[in-house]
Design a protein around this motif. Structure first.
Motif, PDB file in Angstrom:
ATOM      1  N   ASP A 140       0.828  -1.194   0.000  1.00  0.00           N
ATOM      2  CA  ASP A 140       0.000   0.000   0.000  1.00  0.00           C
ATOM      3  C   ASP A 140       0.871   1.257   0.000  1.00  0.00           C
ATOM      4  N   ASP A 141       1.881   1.283   0.897  1.00  0.00           N
ATOM      5  CA  ASP A 141       2.687   2.507   0.950  1.00  0.00           C
ATOM      6  C   ASP A 141       4.101   2.299   1.487  1.00  0.00           C
ATOM      7  N   GLU A 142       4.601   1.074   1.450  1.00  0.00           N
ATOM      8  CA  GLU A 142       5.966   0.831   1.932  1.00  0.00           C
ATOM      9  C   GLU A 142       6.927   0.788   0.750  1.00  0.00           C
ATOM     10  N   GLU A 143       8.154   1.214   0.989  1.00  0.00           N
ATOM     11  CA  GLU A 143       9.137   1.278  -0.088  1.00  0.00           C
ATOM     12  C   GLU A 143      10.527   1.013   0.471  1.00  0.00           C
ATOM     13  N   GLY A 144      11.344   0.349  -0.334  1.00  0.00           N
ATOM     14  CA  GLY A 144      12.712   0.082   0.091  1.00  0.00           C
ATOM     15  C   GLY A 144      13.276  -1.138  -0.602  1.00  0.00           C
ATOM     16  N   ILE A 145      14.399  -1.628  -0.086  1.00  0.00           N
ATOM     17  CA  ILE A 145      15.048  -2.839  -0.604  1.00  0.00           C
ATOM     18  C   ILE A 145      15.167  -3.834   0.544  1.00  0.00           C
ATOM     19  N   GLU A 146      14.762  -5.065   0.284  1.00  0.00           N
ATOM     20  CA  GLU A 146      14.933  -6.147   1.260  1.00  0.00           C
ATOM     21  C   GLU A 146      16.017  -7.087   0.738  1.00  0.00           C
ATOM     22  N   ILE A 147      16.933  -7.475   1.598  1.00  0.00           N
ATOM     23  CA  ILE A 147      18.007  -8.389   1.223  1.00  0.00           C
ATOM     24  C   ILE A 147      17.829  -9.705   1.976  1.00  0.00           C
ATOM     25  N   ALA A 148      17.807 -10.809   1.214  1.00  0.00           N
ATOM     26  CA  ALA A 148      17.737 -12.144   1.827  1.00  0.00           C
ATOM     27  C   ALA A 148      18.884 -12.968   1.234  1.00  0.00           C
ATOM     28  N   GLY A 149      19.957 -13.133   2.009  1.00  0.00           N
ATOM     29  CA  GLY A 149      21.149 -13.808   1.472  1.00  0.00           C
ATOM     30  C   GLY A 149      21.735 -12.971   0.363  1.00  0.00           C
ATOM     31  N   ASN A 150      21.852 -13.576  -0.823  1.00  0.00           N
ATOM     32  CA  ASN A 150      22.352 -12.806  -1.979  1.00  0.00           C
ATOM     33  C   ASN A 150      21.212 -12.359  -2.896  1.00  0.00           C
ATOM     34  N   THR A 151      19.989 -12.357  -2.362  1.00  0.00           N
ATOM     35  CA  THR A 151      18.812 -11.986  -3.149  1.00  0.00           C
ATOM     36  C   THR A 151      18.326 -10.597  -2.757  1.00  0.00           C
ATOM     37  N   GLU A 152      18.144  -9.742  -3.779  1.00  0.00           N
ATOM     38  CA  GLU A 152      17.641  -8.387  -3.549  1.00  0.00           C
ATOM     39  C   GLU A 152      16.193  -8.298  -4.025  1.00  0.00           C
ATOM     40  N   ILE A 153      15.336  -7.775  -3.150  1.00  0.00           N
ATOM     41  CA  ILE A 153      13.905  -7.649  -3.467  1.00  0.00           C
ATOM     42  C   ILE A 153      13.502  -6.193  -3.326  1.00  0.00           C
ATOM     43  N   LYS A 154      12.878  -5.673  -4.385  1.00  0.00           N
ATOM     44  CA  LYS A 154      12.432  -4.276  -4.372  1.00  0.00           C
ATOM     45  C   LYS A 154      11.031  -4.211  -3.773  1.00  0.00           C
ATOM     46  N   VAL A 155      10.821  -3.276  -2.844  1.00  0.00           N
ATOM     47  CA  VAL A 155       9.501  -3.039  -2.255  1.00  0.00           C
ATOM     48  C   VAL A 155       8.999  -1.686  -2.754  1.00  0.00           C
ATOM     49  N   LEU A 156       7.805  -1.678  -3.342  1.00  0.00           N
ATOM     50  CA  LEU A 156       7.264  -0.447  -3.935  1.00  0.00           C
ATOM     51  C   LEU A 156       5.799  -0.265  -3.564  1.00  0.00           C
ATOM     52  N   PRO A 157       5.358   0.977  -3.350  1.00  0.00           N
ATOM     53  CA  PRO A 157       3.913   1.219  -3.223  1.00  0.00           C
ATOM     54  C   PRO A 157       3.244   0.931  -4.571  1.00  0.00           C
ATOM     55  N   LEU A 158       2.050   0.381  -4.538  1.00  0.00           N
ATOM     56  CA  LEU A 158       1.339   0.047  -5.776  1.00  0.00           C
ATOM     57  C   LEU A 158       1.153   1.274  -6.661  1.00  0.00           C
TER      58      LEU A 158
END
Length: 437
Positions: free
Chosen positions: A407-425
Motif C-alpha cells: 500500500d505505501d511501503e518502499e525500500g530494498i529487502e536483502i535475503a542472502g544474496n537476493t535483492e527484493i524491491k519493495v514499492l507502493p502500488l
C-alpha cells in the motif's frame, strides 16, 4: 435496408463522431500510430464502455492532422444503433455505394466501424474492401471472438489486433488534469496529492464515463449491459440465474484459485462443461479472466486450478458481496489488469515447498520477473512469507526481478544474496513516468 435509411445513418453517425471533443489521449495510440501509414486493418477489441468509440475519434484526429485527410474521406458507423437491427451482410455493398454517392471522396478513404461483430459475415466484406479498394479500416468489437481463428483466417496477413483496456492510473491523472513528472515522486506535497488521486482511482476504477462524472453507480448498469447484451443474448444462454450467480461468486473471490469442479458445486451448475462454457463467454466479453499455474510440465499446468480476475476492480466491487471483499485481493486485481495492459505473459506459481507467488512474468522461454502483492509487510511473519516465496522463485525459476507491491511501503529487502524491491502500488502503476517514458 432502404437507401434513405442508410443515408440518414451515414450522415448522422459521422456528424456525431466528428463533433466529439475534449477526449483524453490513450496510451494505446502510440502502438496504433506505427500502423497508420500502412493498409493493414486495425482490429480493436475490449470491454463494453471501455472507451473504444472515443479511441476511434482520437485515431481519426491523428489521421486528419498527420495526413491532412478531408472529412468526405471518412466514414463512421456504430452498429449498436438499433436502426441496424435489419441490416445484414447483403447491405454492406449498398452502404458503401451510398457513402460514395453522398461524399464523393478522393484518394484513400478511412472507415471507422464500431461494434461490427453484430453483423454476421462482416469479415468477408471487410476482406473484399481491403483487397480491391483504397481504404484504411479501423474496426472495434466488445468480443474476443473477433480475434478468433475463423476471422483471423479470413483476414490473414491483413490485420493488426489490439486490446483497449480501461483507463490506467496514468490516464486517470491526465483526465484529472494532473501533470506528472519524475520529480513529483520526491516532493512531499505532490506525493500526497498522487496518493489521494490513487485512492479515488481505486474506488472509481478505469471506465472513462465513470471517471468523468465521478459516479460509480454507473457500473451496475455496465454490468447488466455486458451480462444481458454480450453474454445472454450472444451466447443464447437460457439460465440467466446461473450466470449471475457465477459472476457474483467470481467477483467476491478475486485472486483465488478456482477449479471447474469447485465452481460447479458452489453455484449448483449441472455439468463441468457448462461451467467451462460460462467462463469462456465471460472471458470473450472481457469481464473475467483467468491465469494458469506456471509449470515446465504442461500436464501439471493444465490440471491445476486457475486464478480469477475481473476487468475492473471497481466494477467487481459493485457486483460482489460487499462484506467479502479483501483489499489485498483487490490490489492484486489492479496489478493483474496493469500487467495485461502492458502486454505481459502472466502466470501464478508455487514452489516445491508450496509457497505461492502471485504473478510470474514469462518472456520467451524464461521467467524474468516475480511479483508479490501485499497490503503491508510491517508484520514480520508476513514479510518473511513474502520474501521467502520470492527467494524460491529466484532459486527455482531464475527470475531476475523480484518485487513486493504494498500500500505505501518502499525500500530494498536483502535475503542472502537476493535483492527484493519493495514499492507502493501507486508508484509501480506510474513506472513509465519514473523511467522517463
Amino acid at each position: 435496408m432502404e437507401k434513405d435509411k442508410l443515408k440518414e445513418l451515414i450522415i448522422e453517425h459521422k456528424e456525431r463522431f466528428l463533433s466529439k471533443t475534449g477526449l483524453i489521449k490513450r496510451e494505446i495510440q502510440k502502438d496504433i500510430e506505427n500502423y497508420l501509414k500502412h493498409k493493414e486493418i486495425i482490429l480493436i477489441t475490449g470491454v463494453r464502455r471501455g472507451g473504444k468509440s472515443s479511441l476511434m475519434k482520437l485515431i481519426c484526429d491523428d489521421i486528419i492532422e498527420k495526413f491532412t485527410v478531408p472529412t468526405p474521406s471518412i466514414l463512421y458507423l456504430n452498429f449498436e444503433d438499433e436502426r441496424f437491427i435489419d441490416f445484414t451482410v447483403k447491405d454492406f455493398e449498398p452502404l458503401y455505394e451510398t457513402f460514395i454517392e453522398i461524399e464523393n471522396p478522393k484518394g484513400r478513404k478511412y472507415f471507422f466501424l464500431d461494434e461490427i461483430q453484430n453483423i454476421e459475415g462482416w469479415e468477408k466484406w471487410v476482406n473484399r474492401l481491403y483487397e480491391f479498394e483504397d481504404i484504411k479500416l479501423f474496426i472495434t468489437g466488445s468480443n474476443a471472438t473477433m480475434l478468433s481463428s475463423k476471422i483471423s483466417t479470413a483476414l490473414t496477413g491483413r490485420n493488426r489486433q489490439l486490446v483497449n483496456w480501461p483507463f490506467s492510473f496514468q490516464e486517470f491523472l491526465n483526465l484529472k488534469g494532473y501533470k506528472l513528472d519524475k520529480r513529483n515522486f520526491y516532493q512531499r506535497e505532490k506525493k500526497a496529492a498522487i496518493k489521494r488521486l490513487f485512492k479515488q482511482f481505486f474506488e472509481l476504477g478505469g471506465f472513462p464515463e465513470v471517471l468523468k462524472i465521478n459516479d460509480p453507480t454507473l457500473l451496475e448498469q455496465y454490468y447488466k449491459d455486458i451480462i444481458y447484451r454480450d453474454v445472454i443474448v450472444r451466447y443464447s444462454i437460457r439460465n440467466i440465474k446461473e450466470v449471475k450467480e457465477l459472476t457474483l461468486f467470481l467477483s467476491s473471490n478475486l485472486g483465488t484459485t478456482q477449479s471447474y469442479k469447485n465452481i460447479k458445486n458452489l453455484i449448483g451448475v449441472k455439468s463441468l462443461n457448462t461451467v467451462k462454457n460460462y467462463l469462456e463467454a465471460l472471458r470473450e466479453v472481457f469481464l473475467f479472466f483467468s491465469i494458469d499455474l506456471f509449470d515446465y510440465s504442461v500436464k501439471r499446468q493444465i490440471y491445476n486450478p486457475s486464478k480469477i480476475y475481473c476487468i475492473d476492480t471497481a466494477l467487481s466491487s459493485s457486483i460482489s458481496f460487499k462484506f467479502s471483499q479483501n483489499l489485498g485481493h483487490l490490489y492484486e486485481n489492479l496489478v493483474f489488469i496493469e500487467l495485461k495492459r502492458r502486454g505481459k505473459d502472466i502466470f501464478y506459481w508455487k514452489s516445491r515447498k508450496g509457497r505461492e507467488v502471485d504473478f510470474v512474468i514469462k518472456e520467451g522461454l524464461k521467467i524474468t520477473e516475480a511479483i508479490q502483492v501485499s497490503l503491508s509487510i510491517a508484520d514480520e511473519r508476513t514479510k518473511k512469507r513474502e520474501i521467502q516465496s520470492l527467494v524460491d522463485a529466484k532459486e527455482e525459476l531464475k527470475a531476475d526481478r523480484l518485487i513486493i507491491l504494498t500500500d505505501d511501503e518502499e525500500g530494498i529487502e536483502i535475503a542472502g544474496n537476493t535483492e527484493i524491491k519493495v514499492l507502493p502500488l501507486w508508484k509501480w502503476l506510474l513506472s513509465g513516468v519514473q523511467n522517463g517514458s
